[in-house]
Design an enzyme around this catalytic site. Structure first.
Site, PDB file in Angstrom:
ATOM      1  N   THR A  73     -52.290 -29.754  19.314  1.00  0.00           N
ATOM      2  CA  THR A  73     -52.156 -29.586  17.857  1.00  0.00           C
ATOM      3  C   THR A  73     -51.034 -28.601  17.553  1.00  0.00           C
ATOM      4  O   THR A  73     -50.198 -28.826  16.670  1.00  0.00           O
ATOM      5  CB  THR A  73     -53.492 -29.082  17.262  1.00  0.00           C
ATOM      6  OG1 THR A  73     -54.509 -30.013  17.604  1.00  0.00           O
ATOM      7  CG2 THR A  73     -53.420 -28.916  15.756  1.00  0.00           C
ATOM      8  N   SER A 201     -50.915 -31.834  26.143  1.00  0.00           N
ATOM      9  CA  SER A 201     -52.016 -30.872  26.171  1.00  0.00           C
ATOM     10  C   SER A 201     -52.787 -30.979  27.488  1.00  0.00           C
ATOM     11  O   SER A 201     -53.146 -32.089  27.894  1.00  0.00           O
ATOM     12  CB  SER A 201     -52.938 -31.212  24.990  1.00  0.00           C
ATOM     13  OG  SER A 201     -54.021 -30.352  24.935  1.00  0.00           O
ATOM     14  N   THR A 239     -48.589 -13.227  23.907  1.00  0.00           N
ATOM     15  CA  THR A 239     -48.672 -13.079  25.367  1.00  0.00           C
ATOM     16  C   THR A 239     -49.074 -14.401  26.008  1.00  0.00           C
ATOM     17  O   THR A 239     -50.046 -15.032  25.584  1.00  0.00           O
ATOM     18  CB  THR A 239     -49.710 -11.986  25.704  1.00  0.00           C
ATOM     19  OG1 THR A 239     -49.297 -10.804  25.047  1.00  0.00           O
ATOM     20  CG2 THR A 239     -49.833 -11.751  27.193  1.00  0.00           C
ATOM     21  N   CYS A 327     -67.968 -39.235  10.614  1.00  0.00           N
ATOM     22  CA  CYS A 327     -68.883 -38.936   9.520  1.00  0.00           C
ATOM     23  C   CYS A 327     -68.351 -37.732   8.769  1.00  0.00           C
ATOM     24  O   CYS A 327     -68.469 -36.608   9.231  1.00  0.00           O
ATOM     25  CB  CYS A 327     -70.274 -38.666  10.079  1.00  0.00           C
ATOM     26  SG  CYS A 327     -71.503 -38.696   8.807  1.00  0.00           S
TER      27      CYS A 327
END
Ligand code: PLP
Length: 394
Positions: A73, A201, A239, A327
């Site tokens: 993301t 990722s 960091t 949902c």
């Protein structure tokens, strides 16, 4: 004891033991800050740079093109907003994405739309694919950025990214691809893809959560999104997560080494699952059929059943999968990906995403086929509306 079968690898994967072992020393022994000049710091810095080289090599990039981030993301947000901020201070201009992107791309694009940019969402055909000629027609003089994913997280279709990037290369726009579902599963080489920016990722390929990469071709201008220290070539302050980065590098290394055989094994299991479902269950639509797809992922829409009920009944039998509906605030929203490829909302509600990994076996496929047909039969018997021979079979 009930068998536990995990077939939700597109959501996340277990961290491999080899990866945990590689990470361990960097928690409590070699725990230095990679920016410190003492020995502890230098040890961290050196393993950080080794990891950068390893990752770069495996995707055909140069080490200085690799920015370590806090996950997919963040990489997507940094690519999209960071590249636009560098090109046009103050906002404004045109961006293009597709209608089947992950929210990590769609939401930043929508946010930019609210903040002065014009946004075009390219449609897809019934296989889920974008046409290079649609992209060509959508490009304008003021198009600054195009973001199209490499592999879709719900259906698994692979977009013709190299062709799309060629179209964009003739314009003055930056091309980003979200490769979060592709890296570690299929060969990814930034040069042959011809992209400017590429995100991925670690937790999707047996690495830890909360660590990712943004590849940035050298020369592509970019502003950081978070301001602070001079880490990651001044593009991602904070960091560095040394243990996580070591884990990411080990995980991508293992996935690439095993890719050729694993890809074939997974595709065989996926095909067996697909044929087995079609043999046992009527009124099923295989989403993305006919498109080149990720080897480990199968998405089917099963008429007359509701995705969440299927998931719960499968979960009771120890099987973990996903559905195409989310949902949200009490209303079941059909997946935007499935609706974009032309699945009706009612049929989309009965969708299952089955995503396998190295832990899954042939006998698990048999157990899943048996359990799924039983679950579907039970749910259909309870359904007041299901009529055999409906839309999904067409
Ligand atoms: N992009 C795609 C295609 C994904 O599938 C995901 C995760 O599901 C993401 C981005 C977000 O990645 P992360 O969970 O590392 O933030």
């Amino acid at each position: 004891m009930i068998k536990k079968i995990y077939m939700d690898h597109s959501a996340t994967t277990p961290v491999r033991e080899e990866v945990v072992a590689a990470m361990m020393p960097y928690f409590s022994k070699a725990y230095g800050n990679a920016s410190s000049i003492h020995g502890f710091g230098q040890e961290a810095k050196s393993v950080l740079e080794e990891s950068r080289e390893k990752v770069a090599d495996l995707i055909g990039a140069c080490p200085e093109d690799i920015i370590f981030t806090g996950g997919g993301t963040e990489s997507d947000n940094l690519a999209i907003k960071g590249a636009l901020n560098a090109r046009k201070a103050g906002g404004g201009g045109h961006i293009i994405t597709s209608s089947v992107e992950h929210p990590a791309v769609l939401r930043p694009c929508e946010w930019l739309e609210k903040n002065g940019y014009e946004l075009t969402r390219l449609p897809v055909d019934s296989k889920g694919l974008i046409s290079p000629s649609d992209l060509e027609s959508a490009l304008r003089e003021d198009t600054l950025l195009v973001s199209v994913m490499l592999a879709n997280n719900e259906v698994g279709m692979l977009q013709p990214v190299a062709e799309l990037a060629e179209v964009v290369a003739e314009h003055d726009a930056v091309f980003h691809t979200d490769a979060v579902q592709a890296v570690g599963k299929i060969p990814v080489d930034v040069e042959s893809l011809g992209v400017d920016l590429l995100s991925f990722s670690a937790h999707k390929f047996y690495g830890p959560k909360g660590v990712g990469v943004l590849y940035r071709r050298s020369g592509v201008r970019m502003e950081p999104l978070q301001h602070g220290g001079h880490h990651e070539n001044r593009l991602r302050a904070g960091t560095e997560n040394v243990a996580g980065i070591v884990g990411l590098a080990r995980a991508i290394e293992l996935s690439c080494t095993e890719m050729a055989t694993e890809k074939e094994r997974l595709a065989d299991m996926r095909d067996r699952l697909e044929c087995g479902i079609k043999e046992r269950i009527d009124d099923v639509r295989v989403n993305g059929a006919g498109a080149e797809r990720l080897p480990h992922l199968l998405n089917v829409s099963i008429e007359g059943v509701e995705g969440e009920s299927m998931l719960l009944m499968l979960d009771a039998r120890g099987i973990a999968m996903s559905t195409g509906s989310a949902c949200t605030s009490g209303t079941l929203e059909p997946s935007h990906v499935l609706t974009a490829i032309g699945v009706s909302p009612e049929v989309a509600h009965g969708s299952l995403r089955i995503s396998m990994g190295y832990i899954n076996t042939d006998s698990e496929v048999d157990y899943v086929l048996e359990s799924l047909s039983d679950v579907v039969q039970k749910l259909r018997e309870m359904s007041p509306t299901y009529q055999p021979g409906g839309q999904a079979s067409s």
